[in-house]
Design a protein around this motif. Structure first.
Motif, PDB file in Angstrom:
ATOM      1  N   GLU A 169       0.891  -1.410   0.043  1.00  0.00           N
ATOM      2  CA  GLU A 169      -0.004  -0.154  -0.152  1.00  0.00           C
ATOM      3  C   GLU A 169       0.878   1.306  -0.019  1.00  0.00           C
ATOM      4  N   ALA A 170       2.066   1.184   0.173  1.00  0.00           N
ATOM      5  CA  ALA A 170       3.025   2.421   0.288  1.00  0.00           C
ATOM      6  C   ALA A 170       2.902   2.904  -1.028  1.00  0.00           C
ATOM      7  N   GLY A 171       3.137   4.381  -0.719  1.00  0.00           N
ATOM      8  CA  GLY A 171       3.293   5.234  -2.187  1.00  0.00           C
ATOM      9  C   GLY A 171       2.036   6.120  -2.469  1.00  0.00           C
ATOM     10  N   ILE A 172       2.006   6.365  -3.724  1.00  0.00           N
ATOM     11  CA  ILE A 172       1.012   7.586  -4.062  1.00  0.00           C
ATOM     12  C   ILE A 172      -0.227   7.084  -4.908  1.00  0.00           C
ATOM     13  N   VAL A 173      -1.472   7.236  -4.412  1.00  0.00           N
ATOM     14  CA  VAL A 173      -2.418   7.087  -5.183  1.00  0.00           C
ATOM     15  C   VAL A 173      -3.423   8.273  -5.440  1.00  0.00           C
ATOM     16  N   ALA A 174      -3.434   8.669  -6.835  1.00  0.00           N
ATOM     17  CA  ALA A 174      -4.184   9.745  -7.273  1.00  0.00           C
ATOM     18  C   ALA A 174      -5.692   9.277  -7.601  1.00  0.00           C
ATOM     19  N   LYS A 175      -6.495   9.509  -6.981  1.00  0.00           N
ATOM     20  CA  LYS A 175      -8.138   8.922  -7.569  1.00  0.00           C
ATOM     21  C   LYS A 175      -8.712  10.012  -8.146  1.00  0.00           C
ATOM     22  N   VAL A 176      -9.156  10.333  -9.500  1.00  0.00           N
ATOM     23  CA  VAL A 176      -9.983  11.040 -10.088  1.00  0.00           C
ATOM     24  C   VAL A 176     -11.288  10.722 -10.261  1.00  0.00           C
ATOM     25  N   ASN A 177     -12.286  11.531  -9.832  1.00  0.00           N
ATOM     26  CA  ASN A 177     -13.650  11.304 -10.043  1.00  0.00           C
ATOM     27  C   ASN A 177     -14.002  12.280 -11.117  1.00  0.00           C
ATOM     28  N   ILE A 178     -14.353  11.672 -12.313  1.00  0.00           N
ATOM     29  CA  ILE A 178     -14.953  12.577 -13.519  1.00  0.00           C
ATOM     30  C   ILE A 178     -16.297  13.276 -12.990  1.00  0.00           C
ATOM     31  N   SER A 179     -17.147  12.464 -12.329  1.00  0.00           N
ATOM     32  CA  SER A 179     -18.419  12.913 -11.991  1.00  0.00           C
ATOM     33  C   SER A 179     -18.299  14.280 -11.217  1.00  0.00           C
ATOM     34  N   SER A 180     -17.417  13.992 -10.126  1.00  0.00           N
ATOM     35  CA  SER A 180     -17.254  15.493  -8.793  1.00  0.00           C
ATOM     36  C   SER A 180     -16.348  16.436  -9.474  1.00  0.00           C
ATOM     37  N   GLN A 181     -15.447  16.040 -10.616  1.00  0.00           N
ATOM     38  CA  GLN A 181     -14.282  16.954 -10.957  1.00  0.00           C
ATOM     39  C   GLN A 181     -13.350  17.013  -9.578  1.00  0.00           C
ATOM     40  N   ARG A 182     -13.078  16.018  -9.141  1.00  0.00           N
ATOM     41  CA  ARG A 182     -12.007  16.063  -7.801  1.00  0.00           C
ATOM     42  C   ARG A 182     -11.043  15.053  -8.082  1.00  0.00           C
ATOM     43  N   TYR A 203      -3.691   9.867  -1.982  1.00  0.00           N
ATOM     44  CA  TYR A 203      -3.328   9.269  -0.869  1.00  0.00           C
ATOM     45  C   TYR A 203      -1.954   8.999  -0.841  1.00  0.00           C
ATOM     46  N   VAL A 204      -1.567   9.183   0.382  1.00  0.00           N
ATOM     47  CA  VAL A 204       0.016   8.846   0.437  1.00  0.00           C
ATOM     48  C   VAL A 204       0.345   7.969   1.476  1.00  0.00           C
ATOM     49  N   ASP A 205       0.965   6.913   1.064  1.00  0.00           N
ATOM     50  CA  ASP A 205       1.024   5.571   1.887  1.00  0.00           C
ATOM     51  C   ASP A 205      -0.189   5.192   2.688  1.00  0.00           C
ATOM     52  N   GLY A 206      -1.067   5.175   1.888  1.00  0.00           N
ATOM     53  CA  GLY A 206      -2.557   4.577   2.148  1.00  0.00           C
ATOM     54  C   GLY A 206      -3.647   5.831   3.106  1.00  0.00           C
ATOM     55  N   MET A 207      -3.032   6.876   3.393  1.00  0.00           N
ATOM     56  CA  MET A 207      -3.579   7.986   4.043  1.00  0.00           C
ATOM     57  C   MET A 207      -4.191   9.011   3.148  1.00  0.00           C
ATOM     58  N   PRO A 208      -5.352   9.498   3.195  1.00  0.00           N
ATOM     59  CA  PRO A 208      -5.737  10.712   2.449  1.00  0.00           C
ATOM     60  C   PRO A 208      -5.091  11.747   2.761  1.00  0.00           C
ATOM     61  N   ARG A 209      -4.536  12.620   1.835  1.00  0.00           N
ATOM     62  CA  ARG A 209      -3.658  13.774   2.028  1.00  0.00           C
ATOM     63  C   ARG A 209      -4.274  15.065   1.418  1.00  0.00           C
ATOM     64  N   LEU A 256       1.718  17.195  -6.528  1.00  0.00           N
ATOM     65  CA  LEU A 256       1.684  15.820  -7.013  1.00  0.00           C
ATOM     66  C   LEU A 256       2.947  15.582  -7.549  1.00  0.00           C
ATOM     67  N   TYR A 257       3.418  16.456  -8.419  1.00  0.00           N
ATOM     68  CA  TYR A 257       4.695  16.056  -9.180  1.00  0.00           C
ATOM     69  C   TYR A 257       5.709  15.920  -8.275  1.00  0.00           C
ATOM     70  N   SER A 258       6.119  16.361  -7.301  1.00  0.00           N
ATOM     71  CA  SER A 258       6.927  16.150  -6.234  1.00  0.00           C
ATOM     72  C   SER A 258       6.703  14.979  -5.381  1.00  0.00           C
ATOM     73  N   LEU A 259       5.653  14.661  -5.131  1.00  0.00           N
ATOM     74  CA  LEU A 259       5.374  13.426  -4.595  1.00  0.00           C
ATOM     75  C   LEU A 259       5.646  12.114  -5.547  1.00  0.00           C
ATOM     76  N   THR A 266       3.318   4.711  -7.892  1.00  0.00           N
ATOM     77  CA  THR A 266       2.439   5.704  -8.070  1.00  0.00           C
ATOM     78  C   THR A 266       1.278   5.102  -9.056  1.00  0.00           C
ATOM     79  N   LEU A 267      -0.045   4.977  -8.549  1.00  0.00           N
ATOM     80  CA  LEU A 267      -1.224   4.910  -9.096  1.00  0.00           C
ATOM     81  C   LEU A 267      -1.997   5.678  -9.358  1.00  0.00           C
ATOM     82  N   ILE A 268      -2.781   5.866 -10.635  1.00  0.00           N
ATOM     83  CA  ILE A 268      -3.636   6.818 -11.022  1.00  0.00           C
ATOM     84  C   ILE A 268      -4.885   6.240 -11.499  1.00  0.00           C
TER      85      ILE A 268
END
Length: 141
Positions: free
Chosen positions: A22-35, A39-45, A123-126, A135-137
């Motif tokens: 789970e360690a690392g970066i996860v960027a979750k894009v929601n097209i419906s909400s435009q958000r 997450y960094v190391d599994g924690m919302p940041r 995000l780029y720096s992370l 990193t996952l997108i």
């Protein structure tokens, strides 16, 4: 005794491996909400406004890893439009900064995922710090 110590060590590793995965970066894009939720190391940041594809264009959905991370890129398709802090994930599609910040929070792009330049820099720096392989997108509706 030696065998039980070895078994205990293996057992500890088995418990630890899921945490490492789970360690690392996860960027979750929601097209419906435009958000975008980061997450960094599994924690919302972070939660940021984005702009995805406007009508007539599409933002691909699915799970991706970065294919290139570029500090400054100028579009080769759209008149050299600036794309600071680009994180490419599928052919010419990228997450990148945009100076068209008034459009954030609603569909406005040709398919890329636009962020405020300051957020794109974070995000780029992370991604540079953790590595593209960690990193996952994830893009969904």
């Amino acid at each position: 005794m030696r065998r039980s110590a070895l078994l205990a060590a293996v057992f500890c590793l088995v418990l630890l491996v899921p945490c490492l995965a789970e360690a690392g970066i996860v960027a979750k894009v929601n097209i419906s909400s435009q958000r975008m939720s980061v997450y960094v190391d599994g924690m919302p940041r972070y939660i940021w406004l984005v702009s995805t594809a406007r009508p007539g264009y599409r933002t691909p959905t699915g799970t991706f890893r970065p294919t290139a991370v570029v500090r400054y890129h100028a579009s080769t398709i759209y008149s050299g439009s600036p794309m600071p802090f680009s994180i490419f994930f599928l052919r010419g599609y990228a997450i990148h900064g945009s100076y068209e910040t008034r459009y954030l929070g609603r569909p406005a792009s040709h398919g890329c995922i636009r962020l405020h330049p300051a957020n794109a820099a974070v995000l780029y720096s992370l991604v540079k710090q953790y590595g593209a392989g960690n990193t996952l997108i994830e893009i969904s509706y």
